[in-house]
Design a protein around this motif. Structure first.
Motif, short mmCIF file in Angstrom:
data_model
loop_
_atom_site.label_atom_id
_atom_site.label_comp_id
_atom_site.label_asym_id
_atom_site.label_seq_id
_atom_site.Cartn_x
_atom_site.Cartn_y
_atom_site.Cartn_z
N ARG A 99 0.75 -1.25 -0.08
CA ARG A 99 0.05 0.08 0.07
C ARG A 99 0.80 1.36 -0.07
O ARG A 99 0.34 2.48 -0.08
CB ARG A 99 -1.07 -0.02 1.12
N GLY A 100 2.14 1.13 0.01
CA GLY A 100 3.05 2.17 -0.12
C GLY A 100 3.07 3.18 1.34
O GLY A 100 3.17 4.32 1.26
N VAL A 101 2.91 2.48 2.30
CA VAL A 101 2.73 3.12 3.55
C VAL A 101 4.03 2.64 4.65
O VAL A 101 3.82 2.98 5.83
CB VAL A 101 1.39 3.14 4.27
N LEU A 102 4.86 2.07 4.00
CA LEU A 102 5.93 1.76 5.05
C LEU A 102 6.88 2.93 5.66
O LEU A 102 7.02 2.60 6.84
CB LEU A 102 7.13 0.84 4.19
N GLY A 103 7.03 4.00 5.15
CA GLY A 103 7.53 5.00 5.54
C GLY A 103 6.80 5.99 6.54
O GLY A 103 7.11 7.22 6.85
N GLY A 104 5.44 5.67 6.63
CA GLY A 104 4.40 6.67 7.23
C GLY A 104 4.54 6.28 8.76
O GLY A 104 5.60 5.71 9.23
N SER A 105 3.49 6.81 9.42
CA SER A 105 3.79 6.70 10.86
C SER A 105 2.38 6.27 11.31
O SER A 105 1.39 6.36 10.85
CB SER A 105 4.17 7.80 11.75
#
Length: 109
Positions: A99-105
């Motif tokens: 989902r492309g949210v590995l770098g989120g928080s």
């Protein structure tokens, strides 16, 4: 060695008040060991410019093994197998990557 095998063998070395019914004790131990790990890393940064030689790596490895013991103990107190934790974590991270949210928080991303 498999994670669950480690967990069973580590459990045989558990000596603390109310083993089997004291998650707070081992959580506090985990926090303490994590603090020791971070403190050793800070000293490598301060004294060795952040460069990890054989001695520094061995020292951190020793602390990591203590962190693993306490993590295993927390899981045991909660009735969770380490293999299940590892599998769950990889599934969660795989989903975040897709989902492309590995770098989120945040936990619910």
């Amino acid at each position: 060695m498999q994670l669950n095998e480690y967990q069973k063998l580590a459990r045989k070395t558990a000596i603390y008040p109310s083993v089997g019914n004291n998650v707070t004790y081992v959580l506090l131990g985990l926090a303490g060991e994590d603090g020791e790990l971070c403190n050793k890393a800070k000293k490598v940064y301060r004294h060795n410019g952040g460069l990890y030689g054989i001695e520094q790596t061995a020292n951190l490895g020793n602390e990591l093994s203590d962190v693993l013991w306490y993590l295993s103990s927390v899981a045991s107190e909660l009735g969770i197998e380490l293999n299940d934790l590892a599998e769950h974590n990889l599934i969660k991270l795989g989903s975040r990557k897709e989902r492309g949210v590995l770098g989120g928080s945040g936990d619910s991303r």
